[in-house]
Design an enzyme around this catalytic site. Structure first.
Site, PDB file in Angstrom:
ATOM      1  N   ARG A 114       0.824  -1.222   0.000  1.00 44.81           N
ATOM      2  CA  ARG A 114       0.000   0.000   0.000  1.00 44.81           C
ATOM      3  C   ARG A 114       0.855   1.267   0.000  1.00 44.81           C
ATOM      4  O   ARG A 114       0.459   2.276  -0.575  1.00 44.81           O
ATOM      5  CB  ARG A 114      -0.950  -0.007   1.198  1.00 44.81           C
ATOM      6  CG  ARG A 114      -2.098  -0.960   0.964  1.00 44.81           C
ATOM      7  CD  ARG A 114      -3.050  -0.987   2.121  1.00 44.81           C
ATOM      8  NE  ARG A 114      -4.272  -1.681   1.748  1.00 44.81           N
ATOM      9  CZ  ARG A 114      -5.027  -2.342   2.594  1.00 44.81           C
ATOM     10  NH1 ARG A 114      -4.705  -2.399   3.865  1.00 44.81           N
ATOM     11  NH2 ARG A 114      -6.137  -2.925   2.177  1.00 44.81           N
ATOM     12  N   LYS A 162     -18.802 -15.149   3.181  1.00 45.51           N
ATOM     13  CA  LYS A 162     -19.964 -14.270   3.416  1.00 45.51           C
ATOM     14  C   LYS A 162     -20.779 -14.082   2.151  1.00 45.51           C
ATOM     15  O   LYS A 162     -20.567 -13.157   1.375  1.00 45.51           O
ATOM     16  CB  LYS A 162     -19.478 -12.917   3.955  1.00 45.51           C
ATOM     17  CG  LYS A 162     -18.994 -13.010   5.393  1.00 45.51           C
ATOM     18  CD  LYS A 162     -18.629 -11.653   5.919  1.00 45.51           C
ATOM     19  CE  LYS A 162     -17.248 -11.549   6.437  1.00 45.51           C
ATOM     20  NZ  LYS A 162     -16.129 -11.344   5.583  1.00 45.51           N
ATOM     21  N   GLY A 222      -7.841  -8.071  -0.275  1.00 48.59           N
ATOM     22  CA  GLY A 222      -8.117  -9.006   0.817  1.00 48.59           C
ATOM     23  C   GLY A 222      -7.484 -10.369   0.634  1.00 48.59           C
ATOM     24  O   GLY A 222      -6.345 -10.482   0.184  1.00 48.59           O
ATOM     25  N   GLY A 242     -13.111  -4.319  -0.246  1.00 46.96           N
ATOM     26  CA  GLY A 242     -14.488  -3.833  -0.093  1.00 46.96           C
ATOM     27  C   GLY A 242     -14.849  -2.837  -1.180  1.00 46.96           C
ATOM     28  O   GLY A 242     -15.943  -2.890  -1.760  1.00 46.96           O
TER      29      GLY A 242
HETATM   30  P1  AMP Z   1     -14.976 -13.584   2.750  1.00 48.92           P
HETATM   31  O1  AMP Z   1     -14.589 -12.551   3.785  1.00 48.92           O
HETATM   32  O2  AMP Z   1     -16.435 -13.695   2.576  1.00 48.92           O
HETATM   33  O3  AMP Z   1     -14.240 -13.390   1.437  1.00 48.92           O
HETATM   34  O4  AMP Z   1     -14.519 -14.994   3.328  1.00 48.92           O
HETATM   35  C1  AMP Z   1     -13.171 -15.336   3.544  1.00 48.92           C
HETATM   36  C2  AMP Z   1     -13.141 -16.519   4.472  1.00 48.92           C
HETATM   37  O5  AMP Z   1     -13.890 -17.568   3.905  1.00 48.92           O
HETATM   38  C3  AMP Z   1     -11.780 -17.086   4.741  1.00 48.92           C
HETATM   39  O6  AMP Z   1     -11.408 -16.804   6.069  1.00 48.92           O
HETATM   40  C4  AMP Z   1     -11.959 -18.597   4.540  1.00 48.92           C
HETATM   41  O7  AMP Z   1     -11.407 -19.387   5.565  1.00 48.92           O
HETATM   42  C5  AMP Z   1     -13.462 -18.748   4.536  1.00 48.92           C
HETATM   43  N1  AMP Z   1     -13.919 -19.931   3.799  1.00 48.92           N
HETATM   44  C6  AMP Z   1     -13.654 -20.239   2.525  1.00 48.92           C
HETATM   45  N2  AMP Z   1     -14.185 -21.431   2.211  1.00 48.92           N
HETATM   46  C7  AMP Z   1     -14.808 -21.888   3.320  1.00 48.92           C
HETATM   47  C8  AMP Z   1     -15.535 -23.083   3.626  1.00 48.92           C
HETATM   48  N3  AMP Z   1     -15.703 -24.022   2.718  1.00 48.92           N
HETATM   49  N4  AMP Z   1     -16.042 -23.194   4.862  1.00 48.92           N
HETATM   50  C9  AMP Z   1     -15.848 -22.243   5.787  1.00 48.92           C
HETATM   51  N5  AMP Z   1     -15.174 -21.091   5.556  1.00 48.92           N
HETATM   52  C10 AMP Z   1     -14.652 -20.933   4.335  1.00 48.92           C
END
Ligand code: AMP
Length: 397
Positions: free
Chosen positions: A37, A198, A351, A374
């Site tokens: 950054r 999410k 991210g 984001g």
């Molecule tokens: P996000 O912030 O929505 O992009 O989610 C990122 C997070 O999703 C990471 O910390 C991963 O560990 C989690 N993640 C990815 N695949 C899975 C899964 N199959 N089950 C649970 N968590 C997951």
């Protein structure tokens, strides 16, 4: 089109420059572990210095929640910056207090002052009117180049911009151009790879891309809500029950929209995230009731690779599994490799996916590694960013 620093005269002026210097740091030693950054901000800083502006940089670091906490001090960033630019960098030990005012008062043209962490004052995140006025009183011009926080309505990203003549820096300008081009005129096929946990964050992106992308590959934890919506057995995998109907309606919509929605066909599973048992593979729609899906399986990797290889443009946001654990990082790492190696124009949202790509050693082969997770998601959703709404358009010059 937004006004950029090239459209304004900054010579001899005090320029309040909002950057995203929220760099990962070892809070015990103050050693910066990833300076991306800072590096990405240099062209704007150098340009303003060369044009003889008095450059007053402000940023947040971490989440100090409105209190002064030395471990979130920007002092190590000031040291790093001083080593990277030829101009003098002066660190102010407060943000809008006496030290900042005194140091700004004695600046010469081309000098740089870095203010202490904005979030040491709780009024920053509240977009407090008084704080906005205090920030504005430090400068003649406001420049926003903090893409990573452009989706936030904070004092330094939103309120203060309304009080001063303003413009965007080179980094935000580049991010806007790249994402704008992907959404309006991409090399086709446009393939989006979306993962992460999410689903509620990604649903608006999927919705916006249904008519823009040619293929949407869905991996990560959010895939199971879709698989369940199709009637699959996903065992103990992550499912957002409230979003099942919405996932079903997307699957239905996708039948008539431009984009094909592609779900995983096999998964690496275990009894739970921390289980010491040997992981097992299951077809994605028939996962044993005691198991949860933690990564995409080899058949899915192969299937996704096929689409990525044929793409003209690839967008990637979100890991394919629980990549923090190396056992379940294979899918994410393979996708990182394919996205990097494709001849297509590759865009990786910030991210987790950006850090996965950097860790895999293929970061340099990505055409655009976005500095804002984001913010880039908001743009891919088709939303505007508050930090940009308040910047004047060139026509209003
Ligand atoms: P996000 O912030 O929505 O992009 O989610 C990122 C997070 O999703 C990471 O910390 C991963 O560990 C989690 N993640 C990815 N695949 C899975 C899964 N199959 N089950 C649970 N968590 C997951």
């Amino acid at each position: 089109m937004k006004r950029t620093i090239k459209d304004i005269d900054v010579a001899g002026k005090r320029v309040l420059l909002r950057l995203d210097l929220n760099v990962p740091m070892n809070t015990k030693t103050g050693i910066i572990t990833d300076d991306t950054r800072i590096m990405e901000s240099l062209s704007t800083i150098n340009y303003l210095c060369d044009k003889k502006a008095k450059v007053i940089i402000c940023s947040h670091l971490g989440r100090p929640n409105g209190v002064v906490d030395e471990k979130y001090s920007l002092a190590p960033v000031a040291d790093k910056l001083a080593r990277l630019i030829k101009n003098k960098v002066i660190f102010a030990t407060d943000t809008v207090g006496e030290d900042a005012k005194n140091k700004i008062a004695s600046m010469e043209d081309g000098n740089v002052v870095l203010l202490e962490n904005l979030r040491f004052d709780k009024r920053e995140e509240e977009n407090d009117e008084g704080f906005c006025k205090e920030l504005a009183s430090l400068a003649d011009i406001y420049v926003n180049d903090a893409f990573g926080t452009a989706h936030r309505k904070h004092a330094s990203t939103y309120g203060v911009a309304k009080l001063l003549p303003n413009a965007i820096g080179f980094l935000i300008n580049k991010e806007l151009k790249v994402i704008g081009n992907i959404l309006s005129n991409p090399d086709r096929p446009l393939v989006a790879v979306l993962g992460g946990a999410k689903i509620k964050d990604k649903i608006p992106v999927i919705e916006n891309l249904l008519d823009k992308a040619d293929t949407i590959l869905i991996g990560g934890g959010m895939a199971y809500t879709f698989i369940k919506a199709k009637g699959g057995q996903v065992g103990k995998s992550l499912v957002d029950e409230e979003k099942i109907d919405m996932a079903r309606s997307f699957l239905e919509k996708a039948k008539h929209s431009r984009a094909e929605l592609v779900l995983p066909i096999d998964n690496i599973c275990n009894l739970d995230i921390d289980s010491k048992e040997k992981p097992r593979k299951f077809p994605s729609d028939s996962i044993d009731e005691n198991y949860m899906g933690l990564d995409i399986g080899p058949k899915t990797v192969k299937l996704f690779k096929k689409y990525i290889k044929k793409a003209g443009t690839v967008i990637w946001n979100g890991p394919m599994g629980v990549f923090e654990n190396p056992i379940y990082a294979k899918g994410t790492n393979k996708i990182a490799k394919y996205v990097a190696k494709t001849k297509a124009f590759s865009f990786v949202g910030g991210g987790d996916s950006a850090s996965a790509v950097v860790k895999s050693g293929y970061g340099k082969r990505i055409d655009h590694l976005s500095t804002g997770g984001g913010a880039s998601l908001s743009l891919l959703e088709g939303k505007s960013l508050p930090g940009l709404e308040v910047i004047s358009d060139i026509e209003n010059n």
